[in-house]
Design a protein around this motif. Structure first.
Motif, PDB file in Angstrom:
ATOM      1  N   ARG A  96       0.852  -1.182   0.000  1.00  0.00           N
ATOM      2  CA  ARG A  96       0.000   0.000   0.000  1.00  0.00           C
ATOM      3  C   ARG A  96       0.894   1.240   0.000  1.00  0.00           C
ATOM      4  NH1 ARG A  96      -5.299  -0.933   0.957  1.00  0.00           N
ATOM      5  NH2 ARG A  96      -5.602   1.271   1.430  1.00  0.00           N
ATOM      6  N   LEU A  97       0.631   2.097  -0.969  1.00  0.00           N
ATOM      7  CA  LEU A  97       1.451   3.291  -1.127  1.00  0.00           C
ATOM      8  C   LEU A  97       0.907   4.412  -0.250  1.00  0.00           C
ATOM      9  CD1 LEU A  97       3.785   4.662  -2.664  1.00  0.00           C
ATOM     10  CD2 LEU A  97       2.103   5.385  -4.365  1.00  0.00           C
ATOM     11  N   SER A  98       1.685   4.838   0.739  1.00  0.00           N
ATOM     12  CA  SER A  98       1.325   5.966   1.588  1.00  0.00           C
ATOM     13  C   SER A  98       2.136   7.182   1.156  1.00  0.00           C
ATOM     14  CB  SER A  98       1.613   5.641   3.056  1.00  0.00           C
ATOM     15  OG  SER A  98       2.999   5.400   3.266  1.00  0.00           O
ATOM     16  N   TRP A  99       1.766   8.339   1.697  1.00  0.00           N
ATOM     17  CA  TRP A  99       2.489   9.541   1.308  1.00  0.00           C
ATOM     18  C   TRP A  99       3.928   9.520   1.815  1.00  0.00           C
ATOM     19  CZ3 TRP A  99       4.709  12.842   4.770  1.00  0.00           C
ATOM     20  CH2 TRP A  99       4.307  12.771   6.099  1.00  0.00           C
ATOM     21  N   GLN A 100       4.151   8.834   2.953  1.00  0.00           N
ATOM     22  CA  GLN A 100       5.537   8.725   3.450  1.00  0.00           C
ATOM     23  C   GLN A 100       6.398   7.903   2.492  1.00  0.00           C
ATOM     24  OE1 GLN A 100       2.790   7.925   5.220  1.00  0.00           O
ATOM     25  NE2 GLN A 100       2.911   8.720   7.321  1.00  0.00           N
ATOM     26  N   ILE A 101       5.843   6.764   2.017  1.00  0.00           N
ATOM     27  CA  ILE A 101       6.593   5.920   1.088  1.00  0.00           C
ATOM     28  C   ILE A 101       6.811   6.660  -0.230  1.00  0.00           C
ATOM     29  CG2 ILE A 101       6.518   3.771  -0.238  1.00  0.00           C
ATOM     30  CD1 ILE A 101       5.028   2.498   2.071  1.00  0.00           C
ATOM     31  N   ALA A 102       5.789   7.384  -0.688  1.00  0.00           N
ATOM     32  CA  ALA A 102       5.922   8.146  -1.929  1.00  0.00           C
ATOM     33  C   ALA A 102       7.013   9.209  -1.806  1.00  0.00           C
ATOM     34  CB  ALA A 102       4.583   8.788  -2.295  1.00  0.00           C
ATOM     35  N   LEU A 103       7.070   9.871  -0.646  1.00  0.00           N
ATOM     36  CA  LEU A 103       8.100  10.898  -0.431  1.00  0.00           C
ATOM     37  C   LEU A 103       9.494  10.285  -0.423  1.00  0.00           C
ATOM     38  CD1 LEU A 103       8.493  13.910   0.115  1.00  0.00           C
ATOM     39  CD2 LEU A 103       8.355  13.417   2.561  1.00  0.00           C
ATOM     40  N   LEU A 104       9.631   9.130   0.232  1.00  0.00           N
ATOM     41  CA  LEU A 104      10.925   8.440   0.228  1.00  0.00           C
ATOM     42  C   LEU A 104      11.311   8.002  -1.179  1.00  0.00           C
ATOM     43  CD1 LEU A 104      10.670   6.251   3.469  1.00  0.00           C
ATOM     44  CD2 LEU A 104      12.146   8.240   3.095  1.00  0.00           C
ATOM     45  N   GLY A 105      10.312   7.554  -1.953  1.00  0.00           N
ATOM     46  CA  GLY A 105      10.581   7.153  -3.326  1.00  0.00           C
ATOM     47  C   GLY A 105      11.070   8.309  -4.174  1.00  0.00           C
ATOM     48  N   VAL A 106      10.454   9.476  -4.008  1.00  0.00           N
ATOM     49  CA  VAL A 106      10.884  10.657  -4.752  1.00  0.00           C
ATOM     50  C   VAL A 106      12.304  11.051  -4.355  1.00  0.00           C
ATOM     51  CG1 VAL A 106      10.456  13.119  -5.077  1.00  0.00           C
ATOM     52  CG2 VAL A 106       8.547  11.514  -5.115  1.00  0.00           C
ATOM     53  N   LEU A 107      12.613  10.977  -3.056  1.00  0.00           N
ATOM     54  CA  LEU A 107      13.956  11.303  -2.588  1.00  0.00           C
ATOM     55  C   LEU A 107      14.982  10.325  -3.149  1.00  0.00           C
ATOM     56  CD1 LEU A 107      15.768  13.050  -0.817  1.00  0.00           C
ATOM     57  CD2 LEU A 107      15.243  11.543   1.114  1.00  0.00           C
ATOM     58  N   ALA A 108      14.649   9.032  -3.162  1.00  0.00           N
ATOM     59  CA  ALA A 108      15.563   8.037  -3.709  1.00  0.00           C
ATOM     60  C   ALA A 108      15.799   8.271  -5.199  1.00  0.00           C
ATOM     61  CB  ALA A 108      15.007   6.633  -3.475  1.00  0.00           C
ATOM     62  N   LEU A 109      14.735   8.628  -5.923  1.00  0.00           N
ATOM     63  CA  LEU A 109      14.882   8.917  -7.344  1.00  0.00           C
ATOM     64  C   LEU A 109      15.771  10.135  -7.567  1.00  0.00           C
ATOM     65  CD1 LEU A 109      14.060   8.361 -10.279  1.00  0.00           C
ATOM     66  CD2 LEU A 109      12.046   9.793  -9.900  1.00  0.00           C
TER      67      LEU A 109
END
Length: 422
Positions: free
Chosen positions: A20-33
């Protein structure tokens, strides 16, 4: 055989937890990218991949795609497939230019573009909802009709006007751009230092805070507004029920025909706004064929986003970014992007192996990561022919990779008649 053995056999195997994609995971994903892109920039020297100019151009190129995708979302959530988004965008480009020139205000052009697209949506709704025409056939017909009607109207209206002609309009009054005051120069200076990660973050912030069109801000706000209306209101629940099970919705008193009509007309209006953005903001002039297939790319972005507003916004940004990259630095920037793709595939391989325990899929992903990295290390640039094809290739790759997790509305594209048993 003991009772314990029998119970062990009867017990089902534990299933993998659903991601499940939460806003915290999405933010970490953007930072990793961003970290991966910063690493690629440092290694290759392609400083433009995270510059403020590239980010600003990517947002501008993503807006019409995102609006078309949002239009497709509204229509397909009600159960009507809208292949005619391209035609509705074409009508929006012409109507946007006509409205801006006739009334002397670009915002009048924005409204006219929405109305032009809504008329195309209304025609699609009449054909599919009332007369039961196949959704694909109706959508293709709308696209062909949009091309023919705008050609005729251009000859009728724009010929004889100063700067106008059979295939283009005169210059349209521009829409104002706004900037966050006081941070433009510091962000630009920090981005110019080319420091690892910090300059990349500064470039991204510069691109999203400086010289942003008011139309762009309106378009971005339509994404959370659509989410709220479709997922947080009774109106949205009824509309989505028409796309999941219209028979059950009808049994609960929902006027299925009305909700389908409303959804498809709104879909056309959003696609028309995307067309108006192209003629008013992106080019400042109407030109024949300026949509360039963005309606179909918007449909791909909607599918990539799994029929959700946040997902389609991410898809639109992805397509807009690849388009901006090939326009600004061409082969050099796209070549640097190969390293980012290799890193992403390697990370996805690890995720499949560790989290999903899909050994075969992880092996295939790993092989692709190695191949992409090999192409990156053995070449210095990307051929121009491949560079111009990058946005379309991105569309194909994203759809193929995302196909296993997609779930379209259950009754999407299925014919419906009031009072039917199933």
């Amino acid at each position: 055989m003991t009772v314990t053995d029998l119970s062990a056999k009867a017990a089902p195997a534990p299933s993998a937890r659903r991601f499940r994609l939460s806003w915290q995971i999405a933010l970490l994903g953007v930072l990793a990218l961003l970290v991966m892109m910063s690493l690629a920039r440092v290694v290759t020297g392609a400083n433009d991949i995270t510059s403020g100019g590239t980010v600003g151009a990517a947002i501008g190129l993503a807006v019409p795609i995102g609006l078309a995708a949002l239009g497709g979302l509204w229509s397909e959530r009600s159960g009507v497939v809208n292949i005619g988004l391209e035609g509705m965008m074409i009508m929006g480009t012409w109507c946007g230019a006509w409205g801006g020139l006739t009334f002397g205000s670009p915002w009048a052009g924005v409204i006219a573009g929405a109305v032009g697209g809504a008329l195309g949506g209304l025609l699609h709704a009449i054909a599919t909802v009332t007369f039961g025409v196949d959704h694909i056939i109706s959508g293709v017909a709308i696209t062909l009709l949009g091309q023919g009607v705008t050609q005729y109207l251009s000859k009728l209206v724009f010929v004889g006007m100063k700067g106008g002609g059979e295939t283009q309009s005169p210059r349209i009054p521009p829409i104002e751009s706004v900037s966050v005051p006081g941070i433009g120069a510091p962000l630009r200076d920090l981005a110019g230092t080319h420091m690892f990660l910090l300059s990349d973050l500064a470039g991204v912030l510069y691109g999203i805070t400086q010289n942003v069109s008011l139309f762009t801000i309106v378009a971005i706000l339509l994404v959370p507004l659509s989410f709220y209306l479709l997922w947080r209101t009774a109106f949205g629940l009824r509309l989505r029920s028409c796309g999941e099970s219209p028979v059950a919705a009808e049994s609960l008193g929902v006027n299925v025909y009305l909700y389908k009509y409303v959804a498809v007309v709104i879909s056309g209006a959003l696609a028309g706004l995307g067309g108006a953005f192209l003629s008013i903001v992106a080019a400042g002039i109407y030109r024949e064929g300026q949509t360039g297939g963005r309606g179909f790319i918007g449909l791909a972005a909607m599918i990539f986003g799994n029929w959700r507003p946040g997902g389609l916004a991410g898809g639109a940004l992805l397509f807009g970014y690849t388009d901006a990259l090939q326009l600004r630095q061409g082969g050099t920037s796209v070549h640097a992007l190969l390293l980012v793709v290799a890193l992403l595939l390697a990370a996805f391989c690890v995720y499949q192996l560790v989290r999903q325990r899909r050994t075969r899929a992880a092996l295939i992903t790993g092989i692709f990561a190695i191949l992409v990295f090999a192409v990156f290390t053995t070449t210095d640039t990307v051929p121009e022919q491949f560079t111009s094809f990058t946005p379309h290739l991105t569309t194909l790759l994203v759809l193929s990779l995302a196909s296993q997790r997609l779930r379209m509305p259950a009754a999407d594209g299925l014919p419906y008649r009031k009072g039917q048993a199933t």
